[in-house]
Motif scaffolding. Structure first.
Motif, short mmCIF file in Angstrom:
data_model
loop_
_atom_site.label_atom_id
_atom_site.label_comp_id
_atom_site.label_asym_id
_atom_site.label_seq_id
_atom_site.Cartn_x
_atom_site.Cartn_y
_atom_site.Cartn_z
N SER A 86 -46.90 9.62 28.99
CA SER A 86 -47.60 10.80 29.48
C SER A 86 -47.33 11.10 30.95
CB SER A 86 -49.11 10.63 29.29
OG SER A 86 -49.40 10.25 27.98
N TYR A 134 -37.96 6.30 26.17
CA TYR A 134 -38.59 7.60 25.92
C TYR A 134 -37.64 8.75 26.24
CZ TYR A 134 -41.33 11.63 27.56
OH TYR A 134 -41.78 12.90 27.83
N ARG A 138 -36.57 11.34 23.51
CA ARG A 138 -37.45 12.51 23.57
C ARG A 138 -36.83 13.75 22.93
NH1 ARG A 138 -39.21 14.99 29.28
NH2 ARG A 138 -36.99 15.44 29.29
N LEU A 219 -50.33 17.90 26.30
CA LEU A 219 -49.04 17.22 26.11
C LEU A 219 -47.89 18.21 26.27
CD1 LEU A 219 -49.91 14.99 23.01
CD2 LEU A 219 -49.77 14.27 25.40
N VAL A 224 -44.56 16.40 27.78
CA VAL A 224 -44.39 15.05 27.25
C VAL A 224 -43.40 15.09 26.08
CG1 VAL A 224 -45.58 13.10 26.15
CG2 VAL A 224 -46.69 14.37 27.98
#
Lengths: 237, 103
Positions: A86, A134, A138, A219, A224
């Motif tokens: 986050s 991440y 992503r 988000l 994110v």
């Protein structure tokens, strides 16, 4: 319990002062950058504050749990994955510093001289590895819960890899030096931590599902994950 | 929709498996091994540095909880702080979501 303390957080007095200083020197600029980023994020969007509360709350909860593992010893999860995803690794370092400070002041768990080393392992290297995973996943088609699972489990595992390295650097073996000592420490820590990291990954992926269900807009605003991915995940809820 | 509760199921299975593993470990490992494992981490440091464990003194003196009970209490307090944050925010978000639906 020595093992619990020595594994998760290096105990006060167990690192020579030169190493304490080095880890503090590495940790401090990261913390300052984290505080700067935190201010920037909160100035830009006050709605991020509750999300910060939730991600920080999980670090508080999970790092207070001494869980038994297969080796007959116990260890903690870290809970840093959610915050890493986050808010990134630097803000995570600030939250970890608060938790670690609480534990060193009130629980004799870790200590002030080794706080820098513990922040580097739990708050910086673990989350940095998680953040790398991440960023890698992503924008791919990998499911967001699988991403959260991998980030969380790897951030947890690499906290312990770093702790092993910190101890190995301070205490190289007579034969084989740092590498051999690192393998010895890893032998104790890694086996204990693997099941904990897997359970932590699954539990935090579940928590992320509830965040997606209840507050998807924050988000999306914090970027994110992309709006399409969040909406796709919501349709599964 | 078929996968709606997959994560909940997985989490349940993981936790049950974790508990089963712990029960199996604690039932099959003798007490002596458990006692020994307490000192493995610091024992290894002592072994590598050639200094006995008792020789490691805090560089900065620190307050220690006077008993195991107080230590547990403080650990529980830490978890409670986290629990309040998480529960409070999830409740707040759930209220917001309900408000949006009502509009």
């Amino acid at each position: 319990m020595y093992l619990c303390d020595a594994i998760m957080h290096i105990m006060e007095g167990f690192l020579p002062w030169q190493w304490c200083l080095i880890w503090w020197i590495i940790a401090l600029p990261c913390l300052m950058f984290g505080i700067y980023q935190l201010k920037k994020v909160l100035d830009a969007d006050r709605e991020a504050l509750p999300l910060l509360g939730v991600t920080g709350g999980f670090i508080f909860i999970l790092s207070s749990l001494k869980l038994p593992s297969v080796t007959g010893s116990c260890s903690h999860p870290t809970g840093t994955g959610l915050s890493t995803i986050s808010f990134g690794p630097w803000i995570t370092a600030v939250i970890c510093a608060i938790v670690l400070l609480f534990q060193s002041l009130f629980l004799a768990h870790g200590g002030l001289s080794v706080l820098g080393a513990n922040i580097v392992s739990m708050g910086i290297v673990g989350p940095l590895v998680g953040y790398g995973v991440y960023r890698l996943l992503r924008d791919t088609s990998v499911n967001i819960y699988v991403t959260v699972f991998l980030v969380t489990a790897l951030a947890d595992m690499f906290t312990y890899v770093t702790t092993s390295l910190e101890l190995a650097l301070a205490y190289p073996a007579e034969t084989g030096g740092i590498a051999s000592s690192f393998i010895l420490f890893m032998g104790i820590f890694a086996v204990t931590q693997v099941p904990l990291a897997i359970v932590e990954g699954i539990v935090l992926a579940l928590v992320f599902k509830y965040i997606v269900a209840l507050k998807p807009d924050i988000l999306i605003r914090l970027k994110v994950f992309s709006e399409e991915k969040i909406n796709a995940a919501r349709s599964e809820c | 929709m078929a996968y709606r509760y997959t994560l909940e199921l997985l989490a349940g299975i993981a936790i049950v498996a974790f508990c089963a593993m712990f029960l199996y470990t604690s039932a099959t490992m003798s007490g002596a091994e458990f006692a020994g494992s307490d000192n493995v981490g610091s024992g290894l440091i002592a072994e590598l540095s050639g200094r006995p464990v008792d020789n490691f003194q805090p560089l900065i003196s620190q307050w220690e909880p006077p008993s195991g009970e107080i230590e547990s209490c403080l650990f529980a307090l830490q978890a409670a702080v986290g629990g309040m944050l998480v529960g409070g925010v999830f409740g707040f978000w759930a209220g917001q979501a309900r408000g949006r639906r009502a509009e």
